[in-house]
Design a protein around this motif. Structure first.
Motif: not given
Lengths: 323, 264
Positions: A139-140, A142-144
């Motif tokens: 998830f990290i 995908f979001a950075v």
């Protein structure tokens, strides 16, 4: 197999024509003529250059004739000359492509080498502390935003720590280096861009691999393998992994446009002289022929990547041929 | 709902609140230049520090939230409308209509989206409205495929035959019966789409071809941060974190909704 490839090539021609239609439409999307636009944004463009582009795109002729003539030039990969330095667009693109493709290939290799083991081990240990940790990591990932990651790496590793170069692919004194020093120099320049590009695709592949593996582990043939008394290692790595790996080929094909599109961001941040940076510079300078050329070439690269992925999938999975 | 979904929802709600109440939250005018306080470290008077023109970074971030969310919402709104319209027409009418629309989608998917967006921006001006339209017009394809697949399976159901038997028009069947029943997966796609649109907008603004200064957006603040790299860490830290946390929030929420749908 031959019939399958033939069918795919027919489909390819249709897509290729479609790409040219859309690119042609993009040319005409601007209010007024491209020549007006060019002159408006770039006062350096002379009357002579304006006439040249007007001639190149045949703007004085009816639309369908313009398209057919454009298509004829396109079939010869003739996209005209750049506004900035008057060199043929195709030459400019061809000298930039190897750098972009090299970085992409190294990144894809790293994504597979890291992402597949992460996905497989998470699936095998589903619900464990490790699996949850990896889910959070995904998830990290995908979001950075890649451009932020690039900046942070540049600042900490390049500027503060001074461990790696942060711009270009060669040092200033490159020509004086010996052969091995040259290779080391280029590698050092590529570390950060490759790292950023790899990180961008890692989350997707490991997530995909995990759900594939989970799906395969629930199949009957895995139960059969266990029932006939194979040990867990053989079940996992001989029977499950092989089947879970197949669809990854397709996903790789699908991720090509994202990788090529992403090259604009990291190449312009790290000043890598690849296709992405060429595109960015052309957009900033409104270098119209180059923009169109890169757009078409980018789409064709994607098309070829997808074809390669599909054909190799058909080659390794006998179930495809039946259809 | 699991903990991660609630966490995602909280993030999404928080930033929507910040955007709505921006004028009440921001302590300074985001455009207020103060040449005596250029690039000051975060302190009590400027909790996120100031930028290279002495403007209060916190206030700029708060107003930037408005821009980033607005672009994200409207771009995805456009993509959703396009996707639903084309997807339901393709799925409902089938045959050559379906073939043409699906081929068009295949062709659109050949272009690296970011290339297509940049090419169009090079032709039009990078205004906020244009950026919303361009992001929307290049990101509807997945949505259309989803809707089409749903409608293909729905249109053979008995309640649709019943509607047709009582003489309902195609338009009525599509808009009143098929689309509402196909909305669940679209909801997931919308949530994840907002995250994607915010990332694209901030990338564009970072590259200088998105939202133009002095209008603050998270992406163009970060771009100013790049210019002062090494002299103002806060210029890079806060906008980056804001983008990261927002995108994370929408992704968590989207995954949560997906799981909920899969279970029911």
């Amino acid at each position: 197999m031959g019939k399958y490839i033939f069918k795919r090539i027919i489909g390819l021609v249709v897509l290729l024509l479609g790409i040219t239609v859309i690119t042609f439409a993009v040319i005409h999307i601007a209010p007024g003529k491209p020549t007006d636009l060019e002159a408006q944004f770039n006062p350096k463009v002379s009357m002579e250059a304006r006439e040249r582009i007007s001639h190149l795109y045949g703007l004085d002729k009816p639309l369908h004739i313009q398209y057919i003539e454009w298509l004829k030039r396109f079939s010869r990969f003739d996209f005209g000359a750049s506004f900035m330095d008057s060199r043929p667009v195709m030459d400019k693109i061809m000298e930039r492509i190897p750098i972009t493709i090299t970085i992409e290939l190294i990144s894809i290799l790293l994504i597979l080498l890291i992402g597949i083991p992460i996905g497989v081990s998470s699936a095998v240990k589903e619900g464990s502390f490790y699996d949850k940790g990896m889910t959070i990591f995904v998830f990290i990932g995908f979001a950075v935003p890649t451009f932020w990651l690039s900046l942070v790496l540049m600042d900490f590793i390049g500027v503060r720590w001074g461990a790696l170069p942060i711009s270009g692919i060669k040092s200033l004194e490159f020509e004086k280096f010996g052969f091995f020093e040259k290779i080391i120099d280029i590698s050092r320049h590529l570390v950060l861009p490759v790292l950023v590009s790899t990180f961008g695709g890692l989350a997707g592949i490991s997530r995909y691999m995990r759900s594939n593996m989970l799906h395969v582990l629930k199949q009957d043939y895995i139960r059969t393998a266990r029932a006939k008394g194979l040990n867990e290692k053989q079940v996992l790595y001989k029977h499950a992994l092989k089947n879970a790996l197949l669809p990854v080929v397709t996903i790789l094909g699908l991720s090509i446009p994202g990788l090529i599109g992403g090259s604009v961001i990291f190449e312009s941040i790290f000043s890598i002289p690849g296709m992405g940076r060429l595109f960015y510079e052309s957009v900033m300078a409104r270098d119209y022929p180059v923009i169109m050329g890169v757009l078409v070439i980018g789409a064709i690269l994607t098309l070829l990547g997808n074809l390669l992925a599909d054909v190799s999938y058909a080659a390794v999975d006998p179930r495809i041929k039946i259809e | 709902m699991n903990k991660l979904t609630i966490f995602g929802l909280a993030i999404v709600g928080f930033f929507v609140m910040v955007a709505v109440f921006a004028p009440m939250i921001a302590p300074y005018n985001p455009g207020q230049i103060d040449i005596e306080n250029i690039l000051t470290v975060p302190s009590n008077s400027h909790i996120f520090g100031t930028d290279s023109l002495g403007r209060d970074l916190f206030s700029r971030m708060v107003y930037g939230t408005r821009i980033s969310l607005l672009v994200g919402f409207i771009a995805v709104g456009i993509a959703t409308l396009l996707g639903i319209a084309l997807g339901s027409i393709a799925g409902y009418y089938g045959k050559w209509v379906d073939t043409i629309i699906m081929r068009f989608i295949d062709i659109m998917l050949c272009f690296p989206t970011f290339f297509l967006i940049l090419a169009v921006i090079a032709l039009l001006e990078p205004s906020i409205v244009n950026i919303m339209i361009i992001i929307g017009a290049t990101s509807w394809m997945g949505m259309a495929r989803l809707i089409r697949a749903e409608i293909l399976s729905l249109k053979e159901r008995d309640f649709i035959y019943a509607e047709r038997a009582i003489g309902a028009s195609d338009l009525r069947i599509i808009t009143r019966h098929l689309i509402p029943n196909a909305m669940a997966p679209v909801l997931v796609s919308i949530t994840l789409g907002i995250a994607g649109a915010i990332l694209v907008e901030s990338s564009l603004s970072f590259l200088g071809i998105g939202v133009q200064p002095p209008t603050p957006s998270w992406g163009n603040i970060l771009s100013e941060g790049k210019a002062v790299m090494g002299a103002g860490w806060w210029m890079m830290l806060f906008p980056g974190l804001a983008i990261f946390i927002t995108v994370l929030g929408y992704n968590l929420l989207g995954e949560g909704i997906r799981e909920k749908i899969l279970k029911s």
